[in-house]
Design an enzyme around this catalytic site. Structure first.
Site, PDB file in Angstrom:
ATOM      1  N   GLU A  54       0.842  -1.205   0.000  1.00  0.00           N
ATOM      2  CA  GLU A  54       0.000   0.000   0.000  1.00  0.00           C
ATOM      3  C   GLU A  54       0.874   1.250   0.000  1.00  0.00           C
ATOM      4  O   GLU A  54       2.027   1.228   0.446  1.00  0.00           O
ATOM      5  CB  GLU A  54      -0.887  -0.015   1.259  1.00  0.00           C
ATOM      6  N   ASN A 201     -12.368  -1.265  -1.398  1.00  0.00           N
ATOM      7  CA  ASN A 201     -11.631  -1.814  -0.259  1.00  0.00           C
ATOM      8  C   ASN A 201     -12.372  -1.464   1.024  1.00  0.00           C
ATOM      9  O   ASN A 201     -12.709  -0.293   1.254  1.00  0.00           O
ATOM     10  CB  ASN A 201     -10.227  -1.207  -0.199  1.00  0.00           C
ATOM     11  N   GLU A 202     -12.636  -2.463   1.815  1.00  0.00           N
ATOM     12  CA  GLU A 202     -13.302  -2.243   3.110  1.00  0.00           C
ATOM     13  C   GLU A 202     -14.387  -1.172   2.988  1.00  0.00           C
ATOM     14  O   GLU A 202     -14.387  -0.163   3.715  1.00  0.00           O
ATOM     15  CB  GLU A 202     -12.267  -1.887   4.193  1.00  0.00           C
ATOM     16  N   TYR A 276      -6.976  -9.401  10.431  1.00  0.00           N
ATOM     17  CA  TYR A 276      -5.681  -9.175  11.072  1.00  0.00           C
ATOM     18  C   TYR A 276      -5.625  -9.886  12.424  1.00  0.00           C
ATOM     19  O   TYR A 276      -6.650 -10.041  13.094  1.00  0.00           O
ATOM     20  CB  TYR A 276      -5.452  -7.672  11.294  1.00  0.00           C
ATOM     21  N   GLU A 331      -5.944  -9.149   2.817  1.00  0.00           N
ATOM     22  CA  GLU A 331      -5.219  -8.486   3.911  1.00  0.00           C
ATOM     23  C   GLU A 331      -5.217  -9.424   5.101  1.00  0.00           C
ATOM     24  O   GLU A 331      -6.288  -9.756   5.630  1.00  0.00           O
ATOM     25  CB  GLU A 331      -5.865  -7.142   4.287  1.00  0.00           C
ATOM     26  N   GLN A 380       2.158  -6.269   5.271  1.00  0.00           N
ATOM     27  CA  GLN A 380       2.391  -5.841   3.908  1.00  0.00           C
ATOM     28  C   GLN A 380       3.807  -6.225   3.488  1.00  0.00           C
ATOM     29  O   GLN A 380       4.504  -6.862   4.265  1.00  0.00           O
ATOM     30  CB  GLN A 380       2.151  -4.356   3.786  1.00  0.00           C
TER      31      GLN A 380
HETATM   32  O1  AHR Z   1      -3.141  -2.604   5.871  1.00  0.00           O
HETATM   33  C1  AHR Z   1      -3.489  -1.429   6.532  1.00  0.00           C
HETATM   34  C2  AHR Z   1      -4.975  -1.097   6.396  1.00  0.00           C
HETATM   35  O2  AHR Z   1      -5.735  -2.073   7.028  1.00  0.00           O
HETATM   36  C3  AHR Z   1      -5.539  -1.067   5.005  1.00  0.00           C
HETATM   37  O3  AHR Z   1      -5.299   0.136   4.365  1.00  0.00           O
HETATM   38  C4  AHR Z   1      -6.996  -1.257   5.237  1.00  0.00           C
HETATM   39  O4  AHR Z   1      -7.648  -1.853   4.151  1.00  0.00           O
HETATM   40  C5  AHR Z   1      -7.039  -2.110   6.492  1.00  0.00           C
HETATM   41  O5  AHR Z   1      -7.928  -1.619   7.419  1.00  0.00           O
END
Ligand code: AHR
Length: 526
Positions: A54, A201-202, A276, A331, A380
């Protein structure tokens, strides 16, 4: 790591060095692992080993892009050391430019000569000025230099359908079309290949706080009008999916829309899922100087990925029993407390042996769901979150997670093989984990690859593997272990956590090896 045990990891590693191929005392306690080499399952798509880059912090600027005039050795502005390291990972696909950044990105700010690039503040990530020196052509150059495919996320938050459609024309249309001419003028007459296109995205969060129904409205337009003009090079479109229990209705809504409208002139091949390993927000779990309890806590959390995938795959099965739509985990990874003194919003964190184990466990989960999970992108690539590589000016260091991705290269596009074992559990206080985690696959050149994670941070694990009828007489590979679960590589000490080569005899289809505590091992039959 602060815990002490009768059997420390250092002692275990020393033992392993001398007694790799175990004798009878160890063999009695060995975990029996059966690999069914005769019944291959679904292919483990190489795109599962994808990455996410990103426009965030020093992920691109400094980490990948240093500019043509930099004293750091580079090729057309892209640093050579990072490219060389990434090539060894055979990175199959890279997602760019975001993330939340994607929904603020206006691609025309980042094309053409330096003088016409339009710097913009990066709202989501520290408000710093994004020079837009690294734009579409630079990303495609980077992708070409590391030999990967491009996964582009278009802006459906603050952008328009036309802006996204124009971007696709710029990237993929013939050189005599309006945007193709512009691309050619910028040095690239041949159309690029966009392998995957993320439609937002999201969208339930930074992408516009849309309900699933509101997002569906946008999806219909973007899926219908944003074309890939490079017809010889297929492209997959990915819709926004869930990020956890609160957003699971995205799965149902998008899949229903797809199922009910199969006759529409639009295509969809993937549904995104974000997850995550973070605990509570804001992220506060330490990246360094933690002990066994923190280690176990984060692994318990990471294993929730399995349930999340199972749950969403079950919803998808209702609409798509043939599994045409991939679950795209674009992600994932550990989101930890930022490095002390790092810029706010840059999401810079250290990366330890714990994170290596965490990465392996997730890759194993993807392998077990290979029928549905056909793409994933760890968050990332460089300098951000669970990165492969950390840089500081001219210096570069490879993280333990990097080494796991390199160890797993034989699994790219390999046929998964069923495995059976009962290794029992490993507990730390309230946290209970599987002691050992194993996957196996038949590689593209017909070898058997086995990946073994010893989750137990205190005890080595001896594993006796039955490969059935194989002619191999040995297996070779590498083990990634460390003296402590929180061991990290630093710029001053870059080789604290590095894999060690191992060779194991295979006799009548059987091999036995001892796994150091908290380690990741991959061996392939020879
Ligand atoms: O990876 C960091 C952020 O996490 C991304 O920009 C977003 O899509 C997610 O919330």
């Amino acid at each position: 790591m602060t815990f002490t045990g009768k059997f420390t990891m250092r002692a275990a590693a020393a033992l392993l060095a001398t007694v790799l191929f175990v004798g009878s005392a160890w063999a009695r306690d060995a975990v029996e692992v059966g690999v069914d080499t005769a019944n291959p399952g679904p292919k483990l798509d190489r795109h599962v080993f994808g990455q996410f880059a990103e426009d965030l912090g020093t992920g691109l600027y400094g980490g990948i892009w240093v500019g043509r005039d930099s004293s750091i050795p580079n090729t057309r502005g892209i640093r050579n050391d990072v490219v060389a390291a990434l090539k060894d990972l055979h990175v199959p696909i890279v997602r760019w430019p975001g993330g939340c950044f994607a929904d603020e990105y206006h691609w025309q700010d980042g094309i053409g000569p330096a003088a016409v690039r339009r710097p913009q503040p990066n709202y989501n990530w520290g408000g710093v000025l994004e020079s837009n020196e690294f734009g579409t052509d630079e990303f495609m150059d980077f992708a070409q230099q590391i030999g990967t495919e491009a996964y582009i996320s278009v802006n459906i938050g603050s952008g328009t359908v036309k802006e996204a459609a124009d971007w696709m024309q710029y990237m993929t249309a013939r050189a005599d079309s309006a945007w193709g001419k512009q691309r050619a003028a910028n040095g690239h007459p041949a159309p690029y290949r966009v392998a995957m296109l993320g439609l937002g995205n999201e969208s339930w969060d930074c992408g516009g706080h849309m309900s699933a129904a509101e997002y569906s409205f946008q999806l219909k337009l973007y899926a219908r009008f944003v074309h890939n003009w490079n017809k010889e090079q297929p492209m997959q479109r990915v819709a926004v999916g869930p990020g956890g229990p609160k957003t699971e209705d995205y799965t149902d809504t998008v899949m229903k829309l797809w199922k009910d409208n199969a006759d529409w002139d639009w295509d969809l091949e993937g549904l995104s899922l974000h997850s995550y390993t973070v605990g509570k927000w804001p992220p506060s779990w330490p990246a360094t100087d933690f002990g066994e309890s923190d280690y176990a806590k984060s692994l318990v959390e990471t294993l929730k990925m399995e349930d999340l995938i199972r749950k969403n795959a079950a919803i998808m099965d209702q609409y798509d029993p043939q599994k045409k739509i991939s679950l795209v985990v674009d992600e994932w990874g550990a989101w930890l407390a930022p490095t002390k003194g790092s810029t706010a919003g840059f999401l810079q964190q250290q990366n330890s042996q714990r994170d290596a184990v965490l990465a392996a466990l997730n890759l194993n989960i993807f392998s077990r769901h290979a029928d549905r999970v056909r793409n994933a992108n760890i968050a990332q690539m460089v300098n951000v979150l669970q990165a492969m590589i950390l840089t500081d000016g001219p210096r570069m260091v490879l993280t333990p997670t990097y080494h796991v991705f390199r160890l797993y290269v034989p699994f790219q596009d390999a046929a998964t093989l069923p495995v059976k074992y009962d290794a029992g559990s490993y507990s730390v206080g309230e946290f209970k984990l599987p002691r050992v985690d194993v996957i196996a696959a038949k590689t593209q050149d017909g070898k058997i690859a086995v990946a073994l994670t010893n989750v137990d941070a205190r005890q080595p694990a001896t594993v006796a593997i039955d490969l059935g009828k194989v002619s191999a007489t040995s297996a070779a590979g590498e083990t990634l272990a460390a003296a402590k679960v929180d061991a990290v590589n630093t710029f001053d000490s870059p080789k604290t956590v590095v894999p060690r080569r191992i060779t194991v005899p295979v006799k009548a289809g059987r091999m036995t090896l001892t796994l150091p505590p908290a380690s990741v091992t991959v061996v392939t039959t020879q």
